[in-house]
Write a protein that holds these residues in place. Structure first.
Motif, PDB file in Angstrom:
ATOM      1  N   LYS A  42       1.478 -18.796  10.678  1.00  0.00           N
ATOM      2  CA  LYS A  42       0.133 -18.211  10.608  1.00  0.00           C
ATOM      3  C   LYS A  42      -0.634 -18.303  11.921  1.00  0.00           C
ATOM      4  O   LYS A  42      -1.362 -17.382  12.296  1.00  0.00           O
ATOM      5  CB  LYS A  42      -0.669 -18.857   9.482  1.00  0.00           C
ATOM      6  CG  LYS A  42      -0.146 -18.438   8.136  1.00  0.00           C
ATOM      7  CD  LYS A  42      -0.987 -18.891   6.997  1.00  0.00           C
ATOM      8  CE  LYS A  42      -0.651 -18.060   5.773  1.00  0.00           C
ATOM      9  NZ  LYS A  42      -1.119 -16.675   5.872  1.00  0.00           N
ATOM     10  N   THR A 219     -10.713 -12.319   0.462  1.00  0.00           N
ATOM     11  CA  THR A 219      -9.898 -11.116   0.665  1.00  0.00           C
ATOM     12  C   THR A 219      -9.268 -10.728  -0.663  1.00  0.00           C
ATOM     13  O   THR A 219      -8.858 -11.584  -1.448  1.00  0.00           O
ATOM     14  CB  THR A 219      -8.808 -11.328   1.737  1.00  0.00           C
ATOM     15  OG1 THR A 219      -7.915 -12.356   1.310  1.00  0.00           O
ATOM     16  CG2 THR A 219      -9.408 -11.688   3.080  1.00  0.00           C
ATOM     17  N   ALA A 225     -12.474  -6.681   0.432  1.00  0.00           N
ATOM     18  CA  ALA A 225     -12.916  -8.069   0.614  1.00  0.00           C
ATOM     19  C   ALA A 225     -14.373  -8.175   0.185  1.00  0.00           C
ATOM     20  O   ALA A 225     -15.014  -7.166  -0.134  1.00  0.00           O
ATOM     21  CB  ALA A 225     -12.779  -8.458   2.093  1.00  0.00           C
ATOM     22  N   VAL A 239      -9.634   0.232   3.117  1.00  0.00           N
ATOM     23  CA  VAL A 239      -9.282   1.563   3.579  1.00  0.00           C
ATOM     24  C   VAL A 239      -8.044   1.967   2.786  1.00  0.00           C
ATOM     25  O   VAL A 239      -7.104   1.187   2.656  1.00  0.00           O
ATOM     26  CB  VAL A 239      -8.964   1.518   5.085  1.00  0.00           C
ATOM     27  CG1 VAL A 239      -8.686   2.911   5.609  1.00  0.00           C
ATOM     28  CG2 VAL A 239     -10.105   0.869   5.841  1.00  0.00           C
ATOM     29  N   THR A 246       3.000  -5.974   3.041  1.00  0.00           N
ATOM     30  CA  THR A 246       1.715  -6.670   3.240  1.00  0.00           C
ATOM     31  C   THR A 246       1.873  -7.990   4.023  1.00  0.00           C
ATOM     32  O   THR A 246       0.878  -8.684   4.238  1.00  0.00           O
ATOM     33  CB  THR A 246       1.036  -6.987   1.891  1.00  0.00           C
ATOM     34  OG1 THR A 246       1.895  -7.860   1.157  1.00  0.00           O
ATOM     35  CG2 THR A 246       0.765  -5.730   1.099  1.00  0.00           C
ATOM     36  N   GLY A 248       1.643 -10.689   6.565  1.00  0.00           N
ATOM     37  CA  GLY A 248       0.817 -10.858   7.758  1.00  0.00           C
ATOM     38  C   GLY A 248      -0.539 -10.177   7.693  1.00  0.00           C
ATOM     39  O   GLY A 248      -1.349 -10.326   8.610  1.00  0.00           O
ATOM     40  N   ASP A 251      -3.321 -12.612   8.026  1.00  0.00           N
ATOM     41  CA  ASP A 251      -3.436 -13.160   9.386  1.00  0.00           C
ATOM     42  C   ASP A 251      -4.118 -12.154  10.315  1.00  0.00           C
ATOM     43  O   ASP A 251      -4.956 -12.526  11.136  1.00  0.00           O
ATOM     44  CB  ASP A 251      -2.049 -13.510   9.941  1.00  0.00           C
ATOM     45  CG  ASP A 251      -1.347 -14.568   9.101  1.00  0.00           C
ATOM     46  OD1 ASP A 251      -2.048 -15.389   8.487  1.00  0.00           O
ATOM     47  OD2 ASP A 251      -0.108 -14.555   9.058  1.00  0.00           O
ATOM     48  N   PHE A 253      -6.174  -9.769   9.404  1.00  0.00           N
ATOM     49  CA  PHE A 253      -7.572  -9.683   8.961  1.00  0.00           C
ATOM     50  C   PHE A 253      -8.381 -10.841   9.563  1.00  0.00           C
ATOM     51  O   PHE A 253      -9.456 -10.634  10.144  1.00  0.00           O
ATOM     52  CB  PHE A 253      -7.614  -9.731   7.428  1.00  0.00           C
ATOM     53  CG  PHE A 253      -8.996  -9.685   6.844  1.00  0.00           C
ATOM     54  CD1 PHE A 253      -9.528  -8.481   6.385  1.00  0.00           C
ATOM     55  CD2 PHE A 253      -9.765 -10.836   6.731  1.00  0.00           C
ATOM     56  CE1 PHE A 253     -10.809  -8.431   5.846  1.00  0.00           C
ATOM     57  CE2 PHE A 253     -11.052 -10.790   6.195  1.00  0.00           C
ATOM     58  CZ  PHE A 253     -11.561  -9.582   5.749  1.00  0.00           C
ATOM     59  N   ALA A 275     -10.935  -5.307   7.804  1.00  0.00           N
ATOM     60  CA  ALA A 275     -10.280  -4.586   6.702  1.00  0.00           C
ATOM     61  C   ALA A 275      -9.495  -3.394   7.246  1.00  0.00           C
ATOM     62  O   ALA A 275      -8.415  -3.062   6.734  1.00  0.00           O
ATOM     63  CB  ALA A 275     -11.322  -4.129   5.682  1.00  0.00           C
ATOM     64  N   GLY A 278      -6.350  -4.915   8.785  1.00  0.00           N
ATOM     65  CA  GLY A 278      -5.410  -5.269   7.708  1.00  0.00           C
ATOM     66  C   GLY A 278      -4.758  -4.026   7.122  1.00  0.00           C
ATOM     67  O   GLY A 278      -3.558  -4.028   6.817  1.00  0.00           O
ATOM     68  N   VAL A 282      -0.595  -3.170   6.921  1.00  0.00           N
ATOM     69  CA  VAL A 282       0.225  -3.013   5.703  1.00  0.00           C
ATOM     70  C   VAL A 282       0.984  -1.685   5.673  1.00  0.00           C
ATOM     71  O   VAL A 282       1.864  -1.501   4.841  1.00  0.00           O
ATOM     72  CB  VAL A 282      -0.591  -3.172   4.394  1.00  0.00           C
ATOM     73  CG1 VAL A 282      -1.263  -4.536   4.326  1.00  0.00           C
ATOM     74  CG2 VAL A 282      -1.596  -2.049   4.181  1.00  0.00           C
TER      75      VAL A 282
HETATM   76  N1  LIG Z   1      -2.695  -2.471   0.196  1.00  0.00           N
HETATM   77  C1  LIG Z   1      -3.735  -2.562   1.038  1.00  0.00           C
HETATM   78  N2  LIG Z   1      -4.482  -1.472   1.341  1.00  0.00           N
HETATM   79  C2  LIG Z   1      -5.526  -1.547   2.193  1.00  0.00           C
HETATM   80  N3  LIG Z   1      -5.928  -2.704   2.775  1.00  0.00           N
HETATM   81  C3  LIG Z   1      -5.232  -3.822   2.501  1.00  0.00           C
HETATM   82  C4  LIG Z   1      -4.106  -3.816   1.627  1.00  0.00           C
HETATM   83  N4  LIG Z   1      -3.615  -5.080   1.564  1.00  0.00           N
HETATM   84  C5  LIG Z   1      -4.405  -5.830   2.364  1.00  0.00           C
HETATM   85  N5  LIG Z   1      -5.379  -5.087   2.933  1.00  0.00           N
HETATM   86  C6  LIG Z   1      -6.457  -5.552   3.831  1.00  0.00           C
HETATM   87  O1  LIG Z   1      -6.065  -6.772   4.449  1.00  0.00           O
HETATM   88  C7  LIG Z   1      -6.914  -7.839   3.994  1.00  0.00           C
HETATM   89  C8  LIG Z   1      -6.104  -9.114   3.825  1.00  0.00           C
HETATM   90  O2  LIG Z   1      -5.087  -8.896   2.870  1.00  0.00           O
HETATM   91  P1  LIG Z   1      -4.852  -9.858   1.614  1.00  0.00           P
HETATM   92  O3  LIG Z   1      -6.050  -9.860   0.752  1.00  0.00           O
HETATM   93  O4  LIG Z   1      -3.546  -9.433   1.032  1.00  0.00           O
HETATM   94  O5  LIG Z   1      -4.765 -11.269   2.347  1.00  0.00           O
HETATM   95  P2  LIG Z   1      -3.835 -12.518   2.036  1.00  0.00           P
HETATM   96  O6  LIG Z   1      -3.639 -12.666   0.575  1.00  0.00           O
HETATM   97  O7  LIG Z   1      -4.408 -13.653   2.796  1.00  0.00           O
HETATM   98  O8  LIG Z   1      -2.514 -12.006   2.730  1.00  0.00           O
HETATM   99  P3  LIG Z   1      -1.140 -12.700   3.079  1.00  0.00           P
HETATM  100  O9  LIG Z   1      -0.169 -12.064   2.137  1.00  0.00           O
HETATM  101  O10 LIG Z   1      -0.912 -12.277   4.501  1.00  0.00           O
HETATM  102  O11 LIG Z   1      -1.314 -14.188   2.899  1.00  0.00           O
HETATM  103  C9  LIG Z   1      -7.570  -7.353   2.709  1.00  0.00           C
HETATM  104  O12 LIG Z   1      -8.809  -7.981   2.508  1.00  0.00           O
HETATM  105  C10 LIG Z   1      -7.701  -5.864   2.986  1.00  0.00           C
HETATM  106  O13 LIG Z   1      -8.859  -5.601   3.739  1.00  0.00           O
END
Ligand SMILES: Nc1ncnc2c1ncn2[C@@H]1O[C@H](COP(=O)(O)OP(=O)(O)OP(=O)(O)O)[C@@H](O)[C@H]1O
Length: 300
Positions: A42, A219, A225, A239, A246, A248, A251, A253, A275, A278, A282
């Motif tokens: 991370k 998130t 978020a 977006v 997905t 990273g 990280d 974000f 956002a 992120g 993905v």
């Molecule tokens: N499928 C998606 N479509 C659009 N935006 C996404 C998507 N997945 C993640 N994001 C963006 O990336 C941000 C972080 O993703 P997520 O909420 O999956 O974090 P996480 O659970 O910490 O991720 P990780 O799997 O890396 O530990 C989200 O708040 C969103 O803004």
């Protein structure tokens, strides 16, 4: 004047990935695909994500004196990260052994290795890096006492951002320094422990905020978020993109949010930018290789 927009303190791992038809049972051997080796962890991911966006970034981490450590140093330097704070030796480089089955599900065994040897003493020895950094971003793939020492080492006026992953209960001293604490649903529930967790992400954010952080970001994957501070709770739209991997995203974000806060953006504005970062991440396979440049974020 700060030399660095962002100092990331955290883990650096080699991700060793093998595709399998099915996982072996105890005592069984299965044949898998060719081995793929990727830079990960991370801390290393966040540093690469920030540097690729244009942030002046330094990494404080520990790797082994081995081929995986050199791979990690090379990937940091290629992204433009200052590796003056990357310590070498003490244990083998951290490794994540990852098997991926045909449905895309991962099984992962992590050997923390050198990440577990990044000590409070290493943080104290890096005092000049802390004095030179506007924002400091940390995760929990390093010892908790090291994280506590980071909080005690922050320069006056610098900002502390924490993504508590993998999650565990946090001392009040660390919670109080977070601005923001960035959690997904699972992390929110572990940090809250036995406290009333509530029904909605807004509830989690409010209850977390009451535990001491100056601000909280939750998130929500494809749902975007939300940000919470003394000013209230605000939803940040995601977006809409076709997600392919997905890994990273969290990280990318966090790095983008930390960097934007350092440039003076308000929390909601920084989270909206993060956002978008992120969302680009993905749409591409992999972790570090999926992180966008600022121009690619603009083009979204
Ligand atoms: N499928 C998606 N479509 C659009 N935006 C996404 C998507 N997945 C993640 N994001 C963006 O990336 C941000 C972080 O993703 P997520 O909420 O999956 O974090 P996480 O659970 O910490 O991720 P990780 O799997 O890396 O530990 C989200 O708040 C969103 O803004």
């Amino acid at each position: 004047m700060y030399d660095y927009d962002l100092l990331v303190v955290g883990s650096a791992n080699a991700d060793l990935v093998i595709g399998v038809e099915r996982r072996p049972a105890a005592g069984e051997t299965v044949l898998g695909s060719d081995l793929a080796v990727h830079p990960g962890g991370k801390g290393a991911n966040q540093a690469v994500a920030a540097a690729r966006l244009g942030a002046r970034t330094a990494l404080l981490a520990r790797v082994g004196d081995d081929a995986h450590g050199r791979l990690l140093l090379d990937s940091q330097r290629a992204a433009g990260v200052d590796t003056v704070g990357v310590l070498v030796g003490g244990a083998p480089t951290g490794v994540a052994l990852i098997t991926v089955d045909p449905s895309g599900d991962n099984s992962i065994v992590v050997s923390p290795g050198a990440n577990g040897r990044l000590a409070a003493q290493d943080v104290r020895a890096a005092a000049s890096l802390f004095q030179a950094s506007k924002v400091v971003s940390v995760q929990l793939e390093i010892p908790l006492e090291t994280v506590v020492e980071v909080v005690r080492s922050l320069a006056d006026g610098s900002r502390f951002v924490l993504n508590p992953s993998p999650p565990r209960p946090l001392p009040a001293e660390v919670l109080a320094a977070c601005d923001p604490l960035i959690v997904n649903e699972h992390e929110a529930k572990v940090i809250l422990g036995d406290s009333a967790v509530g029904e909605t992400p807004e509830d989690w954010a409010r209850i977390l905020l009451a535990k001491g952080p100056r601000s909280v970001v939750v998130t929500l994957g494809a749902e975007g978020a939300l940000v919470a501070s003394a000013q209230g709770v605000t939803r940040i739209a995601s977006v809409r993109v076709d997600a392919v991997d997905t890994t990273g995203a969290g990280d990318a974000f966090t790095a983008a949010l930390a960097w934007k806060l350092g440039t003076g953006s308000a929390l909601a504005e920084a989270a909206a930018y993060a956002a978008r970062v992120g969302a680009v991440a993905v749409t591409r396979q992999g972790a570090q290789v999926s992180f966008p440049t600022a121009a690619e974020v603009e083009a979204l």
